[in-house]
Structure formats: structure tokens, C-alpha cells
Design an enzyme around this catalytic site. Structure first.
Site, PDB file in Angstrom:
ATOM      1  N   LYS A   1       6.260  -6.357 -20.647  1.00 30.25           N
ATOM      2  CA  LYS A   1       6.649  -6.239 -22.111  1.00 30.25           C
ATOM      3  C   LYS A   1       7.175  -8.116 -22.855  1.00 30.25           C
ATOM      4  O   LYS A   1       6.659  -8.468 -23.887  1.00 30.25           O
ATOM      5  CB  LYS A   1       8.200  -5.658 -22.381  1.00 30.25           C
ATOM      6  CG  LYS A   1       7.855  -4.350 -22.938  1.00 30.25           C
ATOM      7  CD  LYS A   1       9.247  -3.643 -23.462  1.00 30.25           C
ATOM      8  CE  LYS A   1       8.797  -1.447 -23.524  1.00 30.25           C
ATOM      9  NZ  LYS A   1       9.627  -1.049 -24.123  1.00 30.25           N
TER      10      LYS A   1
ATOM     11  N   LYS B   1      -0.342   3.666 -18.487  1.00 25.22           N
ATOM     12  CA  LYS B   1       0.240   4.419 -18.002  1.00 25.22           C
ATOM     13  C   LYS B   1      -0.337   4.831 -19.616  1.00 25.22           C
ATOM     14  O   LYS B   1      -0.145   4.610 -20.777  1.00 25.22           O
ATOM     15  CB  LYS B   1       1.699   4.381 -18.419  1.00 25.22           C
ATOM     16  CG  LYS B   1       2.573   5.366 -19.517  1.00 25.22           C
ATOM     17  CD  LYS B   1       4.319   4.535 -19.106  1.00 25.22           C
ATOM     18  CE  LYS B   1       4.117   3.861 -20.517  1.00 25.22           C
ATOM     19  NZ  LYS B   1       6.022   3.280 -20.223  1.00 25.22           N
TER      20      LYS B   1
ATOM     21  N   LYS C   1       3.200   5.100 -25.743  1.00 27.89           N
ATOM     22  CA  LYS C   1       3.194   5.473 -26.980  1.00 27.89           C
ATOM     23  C   LYS C   1       3.140   3.675 -28.329  1.00 27.89           C
ATOM     24  O   LYS C   1       2.734   3.933 -29.335  1.00 27.89           O
ATOM     25  CB  LYS C   1       4.357   5.903 -28.079  1.00 27.89           C
ATOM     26  CG  LYS C   1       5.292   5.455 -27.829  1.00 27.89           C
ATOM     27  CD  LYS C   1       6.734   5.553 -29.003  1.00 27.89           C
ATOM     28  CE  LYS C   1       8.036   6.057 -27.576  1.00 27.89           C
ATOM     29  NZ  LYS C   1       8.748   5.302 -26.054  1.00 27.89           N
TER      30      LYS C   1
HETATM   31  P1  TYM Z   1      10.396   5.835 -24.013  1.00 24.21           P
HETATM   32  O1  TYM Z   1      10.648   5.817 -25.308  1.00 24.21           O
HETATM   33  O2  TYM Z   1       9.423   4.837 -23.266  1.00 24.21           O
HETATM   34  O3  TYM Z   1      10.248   6.982 -23.415  1.00 24.21           O
HETATM   35  C1  TYM Z   1      10.801   8.240 -23.346  1.00 24.21           C
HETATM   36  C2  TYM Z   1      10.665   9.497 -22.128  1.00 24.21           C
HETATM   37  O4  TYM Z   1       9.314   9.523 -21.481  1.00 24.21           O
HETATM   38  C3  TYM Z   1       8.866   9.193 -20.380  1.00 24.21           C
HETATM   39  N1  TYM Z   1       7.203   8.864 -20.588  1.00 24.21           N
HETATM   40  C4  TYM Z   1       6.619   9.082 -20.068  1.00 24.21           C
HETATM   41  N2  TYM Z   1       6.254   9.912 -19.062  1.00 24.21           N
HETATM   42  C5  TYM Z   1       5.037  11.015 -17.745  1.00 24.21           C
HETATM   43  N3  TYM Z   1       3.754  10.076 -19.057  1.00 24.21           N
HETATM   44  C6  TYM Z   1       4.431   8.820 -19.261  1.00 24.21           C
HETATM   45  N4  TYM Z   1       3.159   8.624 -20.238  1.00 24.21           N
HETATM   46  C7  TYM Z   1       5.328   8.852 -20.541  1.00 24.21           C
HETATM   47  N5  TYM Z   1       5.574   8.025 -21.189  1.00 24.21           N
HETATM   48  C8  TYM Z   1       6.636   8.152 -21.253  1.00 24.21           C
HETATM   49  C9  TYM Z   1       9.463   8.568 -20.426  1.00 24.21           C
HETATM   50  O5  TYM Z   1       9.831   7.952 -18.721  1.00 24.21           O
HETATM   51  C10 TYM Z   1      10.993   8.286 -20.418  1.00 24.21           C
HETATM   52  O6  TYM Z   1      11.780   9.494 -20.070  1.00 24.21           O
HETATM   53  N6  TYM Z   1      14.083   3.635 -21.708  1.00 24.21           N
HETATM   54  C11 TYM Z   1      13.758   4.462 -22.188  1.00 24.21           C
HETATM   55  C12 TYM Z   1      14.838   4.770 -23.093  1.00 24.21           C
HETATM   56  C13 TYM Z   1      16.380   5.317 -22.335  1.00 24.21           C
HETATM   57  C14 TYM Z   1      16.429   6.502 -21.782  1.00 24.21           C
HETATM   58  C15 TYM Z   1      18.156   5.703 -21.270  1.00 24.21           C
HETATM   59  C16 TYM Z   1      16.297   7.196 -20.740  1.00 24.21           C
HETATM   60  C17 TYM Z   1      17.062   4.865 -23.400  1.00 24.21           C
HETATM   61  N7  TYM Z   1      18.398   4.526 -22.075  1.00 24.21           N
HETATM   62  C18 TYM Z   1      19.190   6.571 -20.713  1.00 24.21           C
HETATM   63  C19 TYM Z   1      17.061   7.631 -19.860  1.00 24.21           C
HETATM   64  C20 TYM Z   1      17.933   7.682 -19.540  1.00 24.21           C
HETATM   65  C21 TYM Z   1      12.601   4.305 -22.575  1.00 24.21           C
HETATM   66  O7  TYM Z   1      12.040   3.601 -23.055  1.00 24.21           O
HETATM   67  O8  TYM Z   1      11.917   6.261 -22.937  1.00 24.21           O
END
Ligand code: TYM
Length: 332
Positions: free
Chosen positions: A115, A197, A200
Site C-alpha cells: 500500500k 489478488k 477492490k
Molecule cells: P478487506 O476489506 O480488504 O477484505 C475483506 C475480506 O475479504 C477477503 N478478501 C479476499 N479473499 C479471497 N480472495 C480475494 N481476492 C480477496 N480479497 C479480499 C479478505 O481476506 C477479508 O477477509 N484488514 C481487513 C479488514 C479487517 C478485519 C479485521 C478482518 C479489519 N479488522 C478483523 C478480520 C478481523 C481487510 O482489509 O479486509
């Protein structure tokens, strides 16, 4: 344990249009835990501002993410659905845990490196300490299980290390959480660059299928997905990353095994296979989309869910936070 049940926590950032990576890797798996576990699912808006957001869009996406949770089957009566900034304990615990997290540990986080390369003009302190806030999210609820995609594995390991370190320094305070990664969908790759990956925040809209994409857009995106110069539908992630990623997606939407998929498309070209992928995806998302539209038409209901969720989450979070404050020596 909370209310005699083990605890599940997960979060999604309202930082962009959610993709089928978010859906298959995370949100689709959430509802399976609702009966057996005490579940907390959070819209992590504090995390989202580590990258510049347009305020009106952030606000809209916060509602949308909550509505998507519900459209994907999360019943607010059975799960605590809430917005992170509505529960100040997350920011409070995050500050405390910052003081138990090492600069070197945070410097090694690959997501921070990625990032900061992408947003070189805004490498803010929040981006650096982002994983500590995520640890606070998880540890506040004495979480046993965290369903996430594989890209969050390193952050989860750090949360475990911080919990262990704190427990060691004082006395057992936090449950050390485990990750849950759906083995069939923990990493969905980009349709235009299958070694990356699906994200979004990808500026190329053809790289991602969004949960809210209309059917014709979904079919078009699958049609233009990058494959290879071969013609055989075969699962070989190293050799054929594009086709293998499409097989992963097709399997996740249909439940068919790789062998069944290979047989289904034997002697057929990639065109038929891509069309089948697009149709399976569009068919699976159609009910989510119509439920989403209904929920978004009732903002008052969404606000009621948020409010009740924040109350339930605050109640659970306060218990852990006061324990932590006592242990570190604050006058409470
Ligand atoms: P975020 O918002 O980027 O993504 C949300 C969830 O989607 C999963 N994910 C994927 N899984 C498979 N293939 C992909 N291409 C893919 N892109 C996204 C992510 O692994 C995630 O589970 N840091 C986290 C948010 C967060 C969080 C937490 C998660 C904040 N606090 C506490 C669990 C527990 C994040 O940025 O997810």
C-alpha cells in the site's frame, strides 16, 4: 467464550465496491457460524481512512457493506452487525496495543509495503499501524475464530503475537485467535492478472467482478478473462494460473470438484468454460443483489441494525477493555 459460545469476529473495509474475492473468500462463509458461535461482523470504517476516501462515498459504502452482510445471509438477530467507529473501544485498545507492538514487526507487513508503494504520496502513520487496529478489533471480543482470505494471514499472525505478548507480560487476558480460511476460495485472483489478488482497489474494472455487477457485465468480464494459449481446461496453478483461477471461482459457485469441471469441459474450448463461469457467478449473485436493493431502500432499518449492533458490541468490548486498563495500571 461469550454467552457460553465461542466467538467469531471478522471485518470488511467499506473502501470500494466489494468483489467476488470478498464474497467467496470471506462474507459468503460468515453465516455458517451464526448458530454455533457468538458472531461479530464489523464494517471497518476506521481502517478505510488509512487511504484517502471521498467522505460521501465512504458514508454510502458503510451502509452498503452492512446491507451486503445481510443480503449475503447474515441475520441481525443472530449476529452482531456494527460499524467500527460506533464502538470507541476499538480505537482505545488499538492505542494501548500500539505500545506492545514493535516497529520492526509492522515494517515487515507485506500489505503495508504494497500500500505504501501504491500511495507513495500518503504513507501515513495509520497505514503503518493498521494491523494493530485489526488486532484490537479481534482481541476486544475474546475471539476464537477469524474467517478471512489468505491475504490477511500475516495480520492475523501479528494479532496472535500481540495477544501472546500481552498475556505473558501480565496474566492471561486475551484469547489467542485462530484464522479460518475457506480452503476452496481463500485467494481469488484478478481476472486480468491471475498472479495478483482480485482487489477492490484495483483501478482496472475488468480485473474484478463486483458483487453488484449486472449480469451482462459479469458475462463480459469472464469472457475477457486472461487465460493462456492452450485450449484445455485443467487445474494447474503454476502452469495455467488464469484457467486455474476460473476453475476456483466456478468450483466456489457450483460446488463441483476440479475433476468434475475438467470432465465437463473436455473437448470444449475456453469460450464455453468462460460462459459457464459467468453464468454460475451471475446466477449465484442475483438473489444477493435483489435482497441488497430491498435493504438499501430502507435506510431507517439499516440505521436501527447499526445502532443495536453498536450497543451489543460496546457491551462486550467494554469488559475486555476495562480488564486491559486495570492490568496496565490505569486508574479506572
Ligand atoms: P478487506 O476489506 O480488504 O477484505 C475483506 C475480506 O475479504 C477477503 N478478501 C479476499 N479473499 C479471497 N480472495 C480475494 N481476492 C480477496 N480479497 C479480499 C479478505 O481476506 C477479508 O477477509 N484488514 C481487513 C479488514 C479487517 C478485519 C479485521 C478482518 C479489519 N479488522 C478483523 C478480520 C478481523 C481487510 O482489509 O479486509
Amino acid at each position: 467464550m461469550l454467552d457460553g459460545k465461542k466467538v467469531v469476529f471478522s471485518g470488511v473495509q467499506p473502501s470500494g465496491n466489494l468483489t467476488i474475492g470478498n464474497y467467496l473468500g470471506a462474507i459468503k462463509n460468515f453465516s455458517a457460524f451464526s448458530e454455533e458461535y457468538r458472531c461479530f461482523y464489523c464494517v471497518v470504517d476506521l481502517h478505510a481512512i488509512t487511504v484517502r476516501q471521498v467522505p460521501a462515498e465512504l458514508r454510502r459504502r458503510t451502509y452498503e457493506t452492512l446491507a451486503l452482510y445481510m443480503a449475503c445471509g447474515l441475520d441481525p438477530e443472530k449476529n452482531t452487525l456494527f460499524v467500527q467507529s460506533h464502538v470507541p473501544a476499538h480505537a482505545e485498545l488499538s492505542w494501548i496495543l500500539n505500545c506492545y507492538t514493535m516497529f520492526g514487526e509492522l515494517s515487515r507487513m507485506t500489505q503495508f509495503k504494497d500500500k505504501s508503494a501504491k500511495h507513495a504520496d500518503n504513507i501515513n502513520a495509520g497505514l503503518f499501524t493498521y494491523p494493530v487496529l485489526m488486532a484490537a478489533d479481534i482481541l476486544l471480543y475474546q475471539t476464537d475464530l477469524v474467517p478471512v482470505g489468505v491475504d490477511q494471514r500475516q495480520h492475523l499472525e501479528l494479532a496472535r503475537d500481540i495477544a501472546g505478548r500481552f498475556n505473558q507480560a501480565y496474566s492471561p487476558t486475551f484469547v489467542v485467535p485462530e484464522g479460518y480460511m475457506n480452503p476452496t476460495a481463500m485467494k481469488i485472483a484478478s481476472l486480468s492478472n491471475p498472479t495478483a489478488k482480485m482487489s477492490k482497489s484495483d483501478p482496472n474494472p475488468n480485473a474484478c467482478v463486483y458483487i453488484l455487477d449486472p449480469r451482462d457485465a459479469i458475462l463480459k468480464k469472464f469472457k475477457s478473462a486472461v487465460t493462456d494459449s492452450d485450449t484445455v481446461v485443467r487445474y494447474a496453478p503454476e502452469e495455467k494460473p488464469g484457467v486455474s483461477n476460473l476453475m476456483t471461482i466456478y468450483r466456489a459457485f457450483t460446488g463441483k470438484s476440479h475433476e468434475q469441471i475438467e470432465r465437463e469441459f473436455e473437448g470444449k474450448g475456453y469460450g464455453d468454460f468462460k460462459l459457464a463461469c459467468g453464468e454460475a457467478c451471475a446466477d449465484a449473485l442475483a438473489p444477493v443483489q435483489s435482497e441488497f436493493a430491498k435493504l438499501m431502500a430502507d435506510k431507517a432499518y439499516l440505521e436501527d441494525v447499526m445502532k443495536k449492533g453498536a450497543e451489543a458490541a460496546s457491551y462486550a468490548a467494554r469488559k475486555t477493555l476495562s480488564k486491559v486498563k486495570k492490568k496496565v495500571g490505569f486508574v479506572i
